[in-house]
Design a protein around this motif. Structure first.
Motif, PDB file in Angstrom:
ATOM      1  N   VAL A   1       0.778  -1.193   0.190  1.00 40.15           N
ATOM      2  CA  VAL A   1      -0.094   0.057  -0.017  1.00 40.15           C
ATOM      3  C   VAL A   1       0.959   1.281  -0.284  1.00 40.15           C
ATOM      4  CG1 VAL A   1      -1.809   1.536   1.242  1.00 40.15           C
ATOM      5  CG2 VAL A   1      -1.795  -1.322   1.169  1.00 40.15           C
ATOM      6  N   GLN A   2       0.535   2.023  -0.957  1.00 42.19           N
ATOM      7  CA  GLN A   2       1.260   3.381  -1.096  1.00 42.19           C
ATOM      8  C   GLN A   2       0.593   4.630  -0.284  1.00 42.19           C
ATOM      9  OE1 GLN A   2       4.507   3.383  -2.340  1.00 42.19           O
ATOM     10  NE2 GLN A   2       4.095   1.329  -2.169  1.00 42.19           N
ATOM     11  N   HIS A   3      -0.793   4.522  -0.733  1.00 38.94           N
ATOM     12  CA  HIS A   3      -1.324   5.893  -0.177  1.00 38.94           C
ATOM     13  C   HIS A   3      -2.999   5.519  -0.345  1.00 38.94           C
ATOM     14  CE1 HIS A   3      -1.789   7.410  -4.168  1.00 38.94           C
ATOM     15  NE2 HIS A   3      -0.284   7.313  -4.272  1.00 38.94           N
ATOM     16  N   PHE A   4      -4.052   6.384  -0.156  1.00 39.68           N
ATOM     17  CA  PHE A   4      -5.451   6.109  -0.529  1.00 39.68           C
ATOM     18  C   PHE A   4      -5.882   7.436  -1.442  1.00 39.68           C
ATOM     19  CE2 PHE A   4      -4.993   3.435   3.111  1.00 39.68           C
ATOM     20  CZ  PHE A   4      -6.016   2.224   2.710  1.00 39.68           C
ATOM     21  N   GLY A   5      -4.968   7.893  -2.170  1.00 40.17           N
ATOM     22  CA  GLY A   5      -5.275   8.587  -3.528  1.00 40.17           C
ATOM     23  C   GLY A   5      -4.701  10.103  -3.181  1.00 40.17           C
ATOM     24  N   ASN A   6      -4.406  10.526  -1.981  1.00 39.51           N
ATOM     25  CA  ASN A   6      -4.021  12.046  -1.885  1.00 39.51           C
ATOM     26  C   ASN A   6      -2.833  12.040  -0.581  1.00 39.51           C
ATOM     27  OD1 ASN A   6      -3.557  14.777  -1.460  1.00 39.51           O
ATOM     28  ND2 ASN A   6      -5.575  15.311  -2.392  1.00 39.51           N
ATOM     29  N   PRO A   7      -1.710  11.662  -0.939  1.00 40.82           N
ATOM     30  CA  PRO A   7      -0.912  11.618   0.043  1.00 40.82           C
ATOM     31  C   PRO A   7      -0.613  13.042   0.997  1.00 40.82           C
ATOM     32  CG  PRO A   7       0.353  10.293  -1.873  1.00 40.82           C
ATOM     33  CD  PRO A   7      -1.134  11.422  -2.032  1.00 40.82           C
ATOM     34  N   ALA A   8      -0.728  14.125   0.377  1.00 43.47           N
ATOM     35  CA  ALA A   8      -0.624  15.495   1.162  1.00 43.47           C
ATOM     36  C   ALA A   8      -1.916  15.558   1.933  1.00 43.47           C
ATOM     37  CB  ALA A   8      -0.432  16.475  -0.096  1.00 43.47           C
ATOM     38  N   ILE A   9      -2.795  15.296   1.589  1.00 43.84           N
ATOM     39  CA  ILE A   9      -4.178  15.030   2.490  1.00 43.84           C
ATOM     40  C   ILE A   9      -4.037  14.279   3.584  1.00 43.84           C
ATOM     41  CG2 ILE A   9      -6.662  14.930   2.694  1.00 43.84           C
ATOM     42  CD1 ILE A   9      -7.103  16.256   0.242  1.00 43.84           C
ATOM     43  N   GLU A  10      -3.640  13.169   3.223  1.00 37.92           N
ATOM     44  CA  GLU A  10      -3.359  12.082   4.297  1.00 37.92           C
ATOM     45  C   GLU A  10      -2.390  12.432   5.349  1.00 37.92           C
ATOM     46  OE1 GLU A  10      -2.707   8.405   2.082  1.00 37.92           O
ATOM     47  OE2 GLU A  10      -4.115   8.845   0.508  1.00 37.92           O
ATOM     48  N   ARG A  11      -1.096  13.004   4.875  1.00 38.83           N
ATOM     49  CA  ARG A  11      -0.323  13.462   6.097  1.00 38.83           C
ATOM     50  C   ARG A  11      -0.699  14.457   6.931  1.00 38.83           C
ATOM     51  NH1 ARG A  11       3.146  13.158   1.291  1.00 38.83           N
ATOM     52  NH2 ARG A  11       3.215  15.150   0.740  1.00 38.83           N
ATOM     53  N   ARG A  12      -1.595  15.491   6.408  1.00 38.80           N
ATOM     54  CA  ARG A  12      -2.185  16.375   7.407  1.00 38.80           C
ATOM     55  C   ARG A  12      -3.127  15.799   8.282  1.00 38.80           C
ATOM     56  NH1 ARG A  12      -1.350  19.887   2.657  1.00 38.80           N
ATOM     57  NH2 ARG A  12      -3.350  19.319   1.796  1.00 38.80           N
ATOM     58  N   ALA A  13      -3.771  14.828   7.577  1.00 37.50           N
ATOM     59  CA  ALA A  13      -4.843  14.171   8.503  1.00 37.50           C
ATOM     60  C   ALA A  13      -4.084  13.218   9.687  1.00 37.50           C
ATOM     61  CB  ALA A  13      -5.665  13.289   7.463  1.00 37.50           C
ATOM     62  N   ALA A  14      -3.047  12.614   9.466  1.00 33.93           N
ATOM     63  CA  ALA A  14      -2.432  12.009  10.544  1.00 33.93           C
ATOM     64  C   ALA A  14      -1.748  12.981  11.546  1.00 33.93           C
ATOM     65  CB  ALA A  14      -1.029  11.251   9.681  1.00 33.93           C
ATOM     66  N   ALA A  15      -1.519  14.134  11.178  1.00 31.00           N
ATOM     67  CA  ALA A  15      -0.997  15.188  12.145  1.00 31.00           C
ATOM     68  C   ALA A  15      -2.091  15.596  12.969  1.00 31.00           C
ATOM     69  CB  ALA A  15      -0.399  16.289  11.571  1.00 31.00           C
ATOM     70  N   GLN A  16      -3.334  15.902  12.528  1.00 26.89           N
ATOM     71  CA  GLN A  16      -4.206  16.731  13.022  1.00 26.89           C
ATOM     72  C   GLN A  16      -5.514  15.873  13.584  1.00 26.89           C
ATOM     73  OE1 GLN A  16      -4.996  19.741  10.348  1.00 26.89           O
ATOM     74  NE2 GLN A  16      -3.109  20.676  10.563  1.00 26.89           N
ATOM     75  N   GLY A  17      -5.847  14.932  12.815  1.00 23.65           N
ATOM     76  CA  GLY A  17      -7.133  14.090  13.051  1.00 23.65           C
ATOM     77  C   GLY A  17      -7.167  12.625  13.354  1.00 23.65           C
ATOM     78  N   ASN A  18      -8.237  11.992  13.048  1.00 24.46           N
ATOM     79  CA  ASN A  18      -8.285  10.456  13.232  1.00 24.46           C
ATOM     80  C   ASN A  18      -8.088   9.734  11.909  1.00 24.46           C
ATOM     81  OD1 ASN A  18      -9.318  10.888  16.190  1.00 24.46           O
ATOM     82  ND2 ASN A  18     -11.124  11.550  15.129  1.00 24.46           N
ATOM     83  N   VAL A  19      -6.977   8.771  11.940  1.00 27.99           N
ATOM     84  CA  VAL A  19      -6.630   8.011  10.827  1.00 27.99           C
ATOM     85  C   VAL A  19      -6.583   6.586  10.951  1.00 27.99           C
ATOM     86  CG1 VAL A  19      -5.356  10.229   9.858  1.00 27.99           C
ATOM     87  CG2 VAL A  19      -4.219   8.474  11.298  1.00 27.99           C
TER      88      VAL A  19
END
Length: 351
Positions: free
Chosen positions: A21-39
């Protein structure tokens, strides 16, 4: 990766390359989600070895840097397996699941580690087998992670390094900037649990989980850095991965001598670098007080949520204190040291 889990995770939008698995379509958004939200994070880049048999505890305790006698169903544990020279070949996270002990490690080190570890079993009543075709792992992290797990399963360990198994679901709590948990279960169980959590947690790629490890100051060993670091260089004793009273294991004399008699000249630090390419484990760090030679080594690195890269690196203490550090060459991109969630100091005599 189990075919059923692969099909499921792809149905959730996962992008795979070479079965990873590399990502779920948008790595930049995913990185910000990991820093701030629930992932939610697929953990197929990690593998599991199952150890079972009457001699399991004694065998593993004679091989690893931590005290396996303190590992029970309510705790998870970091530990390293060292060469006779005291250098870490691999770092495990250990769990108890029923009568089994599970050893988690990077998938890239599974084959060589399992082959080498089996060589030491000899007449011990213990079997060692990969269980990647039986169990899958995924993670959840975020401000609401504990509540979300409670709502979905009825339980979640309340303290860091806690662990609990109910209804064939093993949940371990890990350190991180937010409450962070790892779930180990059979595919059908994991699939149902993922589906119950995904409404309030964003699926993200495995690099986000590795970034959370970096933020927590948790060291890792990769093929490029196997047999490179003594545990204390990577702060393993600070994060609970070494027991200095447990007795013999490969490399124990060197590890103990470093703690009691030696002067540690290198420690692991967290840093940020603005670079064109992702730093790799084993990359050299340079500093003016070590002209013409490396002053440190990258342990792990991942893209930062906003820009650049966050990394862990083992660095000469004198160079880190001077603060003039460069990645890759003496004139390479400048590293900016960042705070770890624990103090970094030279190793001192254990109490």
């Amino acid at each position: 990766m189990i075919n059923a889990w692969k099909s499921f995770i792809q149905s959730q939008g996962a992008i795979l390359e070479d079965e990873r698995v590399q990502h779920f379509g948008n790595p930049a958004i995913e990185r910000r989600a990991a820093a701030q939200g629930n992932v939610l994070v697929d953990l197929s880049e990690l593998s599991l070895i199952r150890a079972r048999g009457a001699d399991t505890q004694n065998f593993l305790n004679g091989q690893f840097s931590n005290d396996l006698r303190s590992l029970d169903a309510t705790h998870n544990q970091l530990s390293s397996w060292c060469s006779p020279k005291g250098r870490m070949l691999v770092i495990f996270r250990l769990f108890r699941r029923g009568d089994d002990t599970l050893l988690q490690l990077p998938a890239a080190l599974l084959e060589t580690t399992l082959k080498r570890l089996k060589m030491f079993v000899m007449r011990a009543k213990v079997t060692l087998d990969p269980v990647n075709d039986e169990l899958v792992g995924f993670g959840i992290s975020g401000p609401d992670a504990e509540k979300l797990l409670h709502d979905a399963t009825g339980f979640a360990p309340g303290s860091v390094d806690g662990c609990e198994t109910r209804d064939e679901i093993t949940i371990a709590r890990l350190p991180g900037p937010h409450p962070r948990f790892e779930i180990i279960a059979a595919t059908d169980v994991a699939t149902k649990l993922w589906n119950s959590l995904k409404a309030k947690a964003t699926p993200v790629g495995p690099s986000a989980w590795a970034w959370l490890d970096i933020m927590a100051g948790i060291p890792s060993v990769h093929p490029e850095t196997s047999d490179v670091f003594v545990p204390q260089m990577a702060n393993l004793e600070i994060v609970g991965g070494v027991n200095f009273k447990k007795g013999c294991y490969p490399g124990q004399e060197i590890v103990a001598r470093m703690q009691y008699l030696g002067k540690l000249k290198q420690r692991m630090y967290r840093a940020h670098v603005e670079n064109d390419a992702l730093p790799r484990p084993g990359d050299a760090i340079f500093a003016p007080d070590f002209p013409g030679q490396s002053a440190g080594t990258v342990v792990a690195a991942q893209p930062a949520p906003d820009n650049g890269f966050d990394l862990l690196a083992v660095i000469q203490i004198s160079s880190a204190e001077a603060g003039k550090l460069h990645h890759g060459s003496e004139n390479g991109p400048r590293l900016s040291l960042q705070n770890l969630p624990y103090p970094v100091a030279p190793a001192t005599r254990a109490e």
